[in-house]
Design an enzyme around this catalytic site. Structure first.
Site, mmCIF file in Angstrom:
data_model
loop_
_atom_site.group_PDB
_atom_site.id
_atom_site.type_symbol
_atom_site.label_atom_id
_atom_site.label_comp_id
_atom_site.label_asym_id
_atom_site.label_seq_id
_atom_site.Cartn_x
_atom_site.Cartn_y
_atom_site.Cartn_z
ATOM 1 N N HIS A 25 6.947 -2.044 -5.217
ATOM 2 C CA HIS A 25 8.076 -1.383 -5.345
ATOM 3 C C HIS A 25 9.259 -2.385 -5.327
ATOM 4 C CE1 HIS A 25 5.983 2.390 -3.706
ATOM 5 N NE2 HIS A 25 6.322 2.474 -5.006
ATOM 6 N N LYS A 84 3.434 16.140 -3.409
ATOM 7 C CA LYS A 84 2.703 14.874 -2.859
ATOM 8 C C LYS A 84 2.162 14.644 -1.448
ATOM 9 C CE LYS A 84 3.429 11.340 -6.535
ATOM 10 N NZ LYS A 84 3.801 10.167 -6.919
ATOM 11 N N SER A 142 1.094 3.314 -3.152
ATOM 12 C CA SER A 142 1.411 3.782 -1.724
ATOM 13 C C SER A 142 0.232 4.439 -1.241
ATOM 14 C CB SER A 142 2.623 4.773 -1.705
ATOM 15 O OG SER A 142 3.617 4.030 -1.982
ATOM 16 N N ARG A 191 1.750 0.043 -13.647
ATOM 17 C CA ARG A 191 0.536 -0.862 -13.194
ATOM 18 C C ARG A 191 -0.377 -1.020 -14.225
ATOM 19 N NH1 ARG A 191 1.011 2.731 -7.953
ATOM 20 N NH2 ARG A 191 0.510 4.001 -9.620
#
Length: 162
Positions: free
Chosen positions: A17, A41, A128, A90
């Site tokens: 990030h 989430k 994460s 990514r």
């Protein structure tokens, strides 16, 4: 002034990030990191804690605002005076979802552009979720997150394991 919003859950903020934020400054004069509550989430950290960690990791960056938002991202982008959404890609697996979101955002707000950045190779595998998994198994977080973020994450994991 060219302003971009970099939205995300940041649960927790990783070196990946940070890489996108820092590289975003090559294109934009001001960046707004927008921490999304995103209860779907099931974040490990509260929005307030995530804000604190993002501010800690980015405290050396001028013209960076860190805030939360709710509702439609394009509404937040427009109300903040920004004209771009910055997103990291990514892998191919990220592209499909991000592409769909960019098209919906364009339909909702034609003046808001989405800009995709590839992370530096050394961070292209980070997420994460992976970081939380490494932490839950006692792995070293040294190469993945800021030391204070690692400390907070390990502490949170320990509190859940009781």
């Amino acid at each position: 002034m060219k302003i971009a919003v970099y939205p995300g859950t940041f649960d927790p903020i990783t070196h990946g990030h940070s890489d996108i934020i820092r590289r975003g400054f090559r294109m934009f004069e001001k960046m707004i990191v927008a921490v999304a509550p995103n209860p779907s989430k099931h974040p490990l950290f509260s929005a307030k804690e995530r804000l604190e960690m993002v501010r800690l990791v980015t405290k050396d960056l001028p013209n960076l605002e860190v805030t939360t938002f709710e509702g439609l991202l394009v509404d937040f982008v427009r109300s903040s005076g920004a004209h771009a959404i910055l997103r990291g890609l990514r892998a191919i697996s990220d592209f499909e979802h991000e592409f769909q979101m960019a098209l919906v955002n364009r339909k909702l707000a034609e003046t808001v552009e989405t800009v995709f950045l590839m992370p530096s190779e050394e961070y292209s595998y980070l997420s994460s979720t992976i970081i939380k998994d490494v932490a839950s198994h006692g792995g070293s977080l040294q190469d993945f997150v800021h030391p204070e973020v690692a400390r907070r994450l390990q502490e949170r994991i320990r509190s859940f394991k009781g």
